[in-house]
Scaffold this active site. Structure first.
Site, PDB file in Angstrom:
ATOM      1  N   ARG A 131      10.485 -10.511   7.597  1.00 19.76           N
ATOM      2  CA  ARG A 131      11.920 -10.384   8.525  1.00 19.76           C
ATOM      3  C   ARG A 131      11.545 -11.405   9.609  1.00 19.76           C
ATOM      4  O   ARG A 131      10.608 -11.737  10.022  1.00 19.76           O
ATOM      5  CB  ARG A 131      12.144  -9.194   8.968  1.00 19.76           C
ATOM      6  N   LYS A 196      -0.221  -0.953   6.844  1.00 23.11           N
ATOM      7  CA  LYS A 196       0.642  -1.392   5.863  1.00 23.11           C
ATOM      8  C   LYS A 196       0.300  -1.876   4.467  1.00 23.11           C
ATOM      9  O   LYS A 196      -0.486  -2.594   4.251  1.00 23.11           O
ATOM     10  CB  LYS A 196       1.302  -2.660   6.386  1.00 23.11           C
ATOM     11  N   ARG A 330       7.307   0.524  17.009  1.00 26.72           N
ATOM     12  CA  ARG A 330       5.708   0.663  17.179  1.00 26.72           C
ATOM     13  C   ARG A 330       5.324   2.340  17.617  1.00 26.72           C
ATOM     14  O   ARG A 330       6.126   2.686  18.427  1.00 26.72           O
ATOM     15  CB  ARG A 330       5.445  -0.381  18.419  1.00 26.72           C
TER      16      ARG A 330
HETATM   17  C1  BT5 Z   1       8.067  -7.547   5.395  1.00 29.65           C
HETATM   18  O1  BT5 Z   1       8.406  -8.041   6.591  1.00 29.65           O
HETATM   19  O2  BT5 Z   1       7.229  -6.531   5.555  1.00 29.65           O
HETATM   20  C2  BT5 Z   1       8.843  -8.084   4.149  1.00 29.65           C
HETATM   21  C3  BT5 Z   1       7.835  -8.737   3.512  1.00 29.65           C
HETATM   22  C4  BT5 Z   1       8.284  -8.908   2.196  1.00 29.65           C
HETATM   23  C5  BT5 Z   1       7.584  -9.750   1.250  1.00 29.65           C
HETATM   24  C6  BT5 Z   1       8.009 -10.334  -0.185  1.00 29.65           C
HETATM   25  S1  BT5 Z   1       6.964 -10.822  -1.118  1.00 29.65           S
HETATM   26  C7  BT5 Z   1       8.143 -11.068  -2.430  1.00 29.65           C
HETATM   27  C8  BT5 Z   1       9.387 -11.473  -1.708  1.00 29.65           C
HETATM   28  N1  BT5 Z   1       9.422 -13.061  -1.618  1.00 29.65           N
HETATM   29  C9  BT5 Z   1       9.198 -13.252  -0.184  1.00 29.65           C
HETATM   30  O3  BT5 Z   1       9.115 -14.520   0.472  1.00 29.65           O
HETATM   31  N2  BT5 Z   1       9.196 -12.139   0.679  1.00 29.65           N
HETATM   32  C10 BT5 Z   1       9.202 -11.090  -0.294  1.00 29.65           C
HETATM   33  P1  BT5 Z   1       8.091  -7.537   8.072  1.00 29.65           P
HETATM   34  O4  BT5 Z   1       8.451  -6.418   8.289  1.00 29.65           O
HETATM   35  O5  BT5 Z   1       8.718  -8.797   8.904  1.00 29.65           O
HETATM   36  O6  BT5 Z   1       6.532  -7.899   8.118  1.00 29.65           O
HETATM   37  C11 BT5 Z   1       5.915  -9.167   8.253  1.00 29.65           C
HETATM   38  C12 BT5 Z   1       4.747  -8.705   8.959  1.00 29.65           C
HETATM   39  O7  BT5 Z   1       3.906  -7.942   7.868  1.00 29.65           O
HETATM   40  C13 BT5 Z   1       3.705  -9.923   9.080  1.00 29.65           C
HETATM   41  O8  BT5 Z   1       4.177 -10.627  10.419  1.00 29.65           O
HETATM   42  C14 BT5 Z   1       2.275  -9.238   9.175  1.00 29.65           C
HETATM   43  O9  BT5 Z   1       1.973  -8.638  10.402  1.00 29.65           O
HETATM   44  C15 BT5 Z   1       2.389  -8.280   7.976  1.00 29.65           C
HETATM   45  N3  BT5 Z   1       1.921  -8.811   6.892  1.00 29.65           N
HETATM   46  C16 BT5 Z   1       1.847 -10.177   6.262  1.00 29.65           C
HETATM   47  N4  BT5 Z   1       1.329 -10.124   5.111  1.00 29.65           N
HETATM   48  C17 BT5 Z   1       0.827  -8.953   5.011  1.00 29.65           C
HETATM   49  C18 BT5 Z   1       0.449  -8.214   3.677  1.00 29.65           C
HETATM   50  N5  BT5 Z   1      -0.160  -8.923   2.646  1.00 29.65           N
HETATM   51  N6  BT5 Z   1       0.095  -6.966   3.825  1.00 29.65           N
HETATM   52  C19 BT5 Z   1       0.452  -6.142   4.972  1.00 29.65           C
HETATM   53  N7  BT5 Z   1       0.956  -6.795   6.010  1.00 29.65           N
HETATM   54  C20 BT5 Z   1       1.108  -8.077   6.042  1.00 29.65           C
END
Ligand code: BT5
Length: 333
Positions: A131, A196, A330
């Site tokens: 997001r 997460k 948080r």
């Molecule tokens: C999310 O956003 O958690 C939504 C993620 C959705 C990803 C899917 S993959 C398939 C589809 N195609 C895309 O391009 N996106 C969707 P948000 O709440 O904004 O969290 C993002 C934050 O999660 C980042 O700033 C990191 O801190 C953390 N993060 C990034 N990659 C991660 C991972 N692999 N595992 C756990 N945390 C992660």
């Protein structure tokens, strides 16, 4: 089926990956013979794999192996795991080795009028998104990167609470594999053991007051390897560390079996049908939390969600509602 559009250098490595996926030792000679190329060409391909976080082990005098092997996605295996109702709802299944973002790809399809009922999985994303411009780290074969496109009429308000309901659907899919300690964090995360595990990103297109479409994007960590996870700037976890050995294809099918019927019925059923289940999995129920917007913050006690999926924050007895998208949550430690 494999889609023809997103081609990448990684796809040229698919044949060698298919051979190494078993995790066994392969000699350079046998790889060369199977691929119909010279040993020098094999060596070049193996070096390229390292760029994708796939570190090979060289076994002296015998050859190379990919420790742990790879459990690659396969459309046949995913389709075999689909329930009859999901097969009817799924119009197209697309597997890609590498794309920028499965959400971006599906949004573009929906804008061309052809994304409804389409599920796209990618082994790797180069610009996976979260997001508000955040990144989703998705190294090759490390998780499930899935987007599903869905069209509906009646305006976007019918989708209120959908990202929370998708969290419930994911928790249900994970329960089929007895993944322990799964919880939900408002508004769009799946957590496990306080870290997460998965994130949900909904993106909309079309006329938001009438005929519109949503892309439901899900990133779920199965077994992250290589260096890219070091870039994740919050505590994360993968299934491998809590319940190793889950087959990615079976998990992918289980996710679709939850998601497709949910999407079909959501405009009628709404979040009300998922609220109790969400509350039962609420990571922060009764805990002190801080909510942050771009310009302000609020502290209080998390008190669940209302019928629309808005977070209820109790601030000294005064209850205030927050809607997804505007704030981040948080824990106050
Ligand atoms: C999310 O956003 O958690 C939504 C993620 C959705 C990803 C899917 S993959 C398939 C589809 N195609 C895309 O391009 N996106 C969707 P948000 O709440 O904004 O969290 C993002 C934050 O999660 C980042 O700033 C990191 O801190 C953390 N993060 C990034 N990659 C991660 C991972 N692999 N595992 C756990 N945390 C992660």
């Amino acid at each position: 089926m494999h889609d023809s559009t997103p081609k990448s250098p990684l796809e040229q490595l698919r044949p060698v990956l298919n051979l190494l996926a078993d995790g066994e030792v392969h000699s350079g000679e046998s790889l060369g013979a199977a691929l119909g190329v010279s040993r020098a060409a094999v060596w070049k391909q193996l070096q390229k794999l390292e760029r994708y976080g796939l570190a090979l082990e060289s076994v002296k005098g015998r050859g190379y192996r990919l420790p742990g092997g790879l459990n690659l996605l396969s459309s046949e295996a995913i389709t075999a795991g689909l329930a009859p109702a999901s097969r009817d709802l799924l119009r197209q299944l697309i597997l890609c080795d590498e794309v920028d973002s499965t959400n971006a790809q599906l949004l573009a399809r929906l804008e061309r009028g052809c994304g409804h009922g389409v599920a796209m999985f990618a082994e790797r994303q180069t610009a996976g998104r979260g997001r508000r411009g955040r990144n989703w780290i998705s190294p090759f074969g490390g998780g499930i990167n899935l987007s599903v496109g869905w069209q509906f009429s009646g305006g976007v308000q019918l989708l209120e609470g959908l990202s929370l309901a998708v969290g419930v659907a994911l928790a249900r899919a994970l329960a089929e594999f007895e993944v322990p300690d799964v919880r939900l964090k408002w508004p769009n995360d799946v957590w496990c053991r306080g870290r997460k595990l998965a994130g949900v990103l909904l993106e909309l297109s079309g006329d938001l007051t009438d005929r519109c479409a949503v892309v439901v994007g899900i990133g779920l960590n199965v077994g992250l390897r290589g260096e890219s996870p070091a870039a994740i700037d919050q505590p994360w976890i993968d299934l491998h560390s809590v319940r190793p050995g889950i087959d990615r294809n079976r998990l992918a099918a289980a996710m679709l079996n939850q998601l497709l019927p949910l999407l079909q019925a959501y405009p009628e059923r709404g979040f009300g049908a998922y609220r109790e289940a969400w509350l039962a999995l609420d990571q922060f129920a009764g805990r002190p939390v801080r909510l942050q917007s771009a310009t302000r913050e609020w502290c209080g006690t998390a008190a669940g969600v209302d019928r629309s999926g808005a977070l209820i924050l109790d601030m000294d007895g005064e209850q205030r509602l927050f809607h997804g998208g505007e704030v981040s949550l948080r824990e106050v430690s």
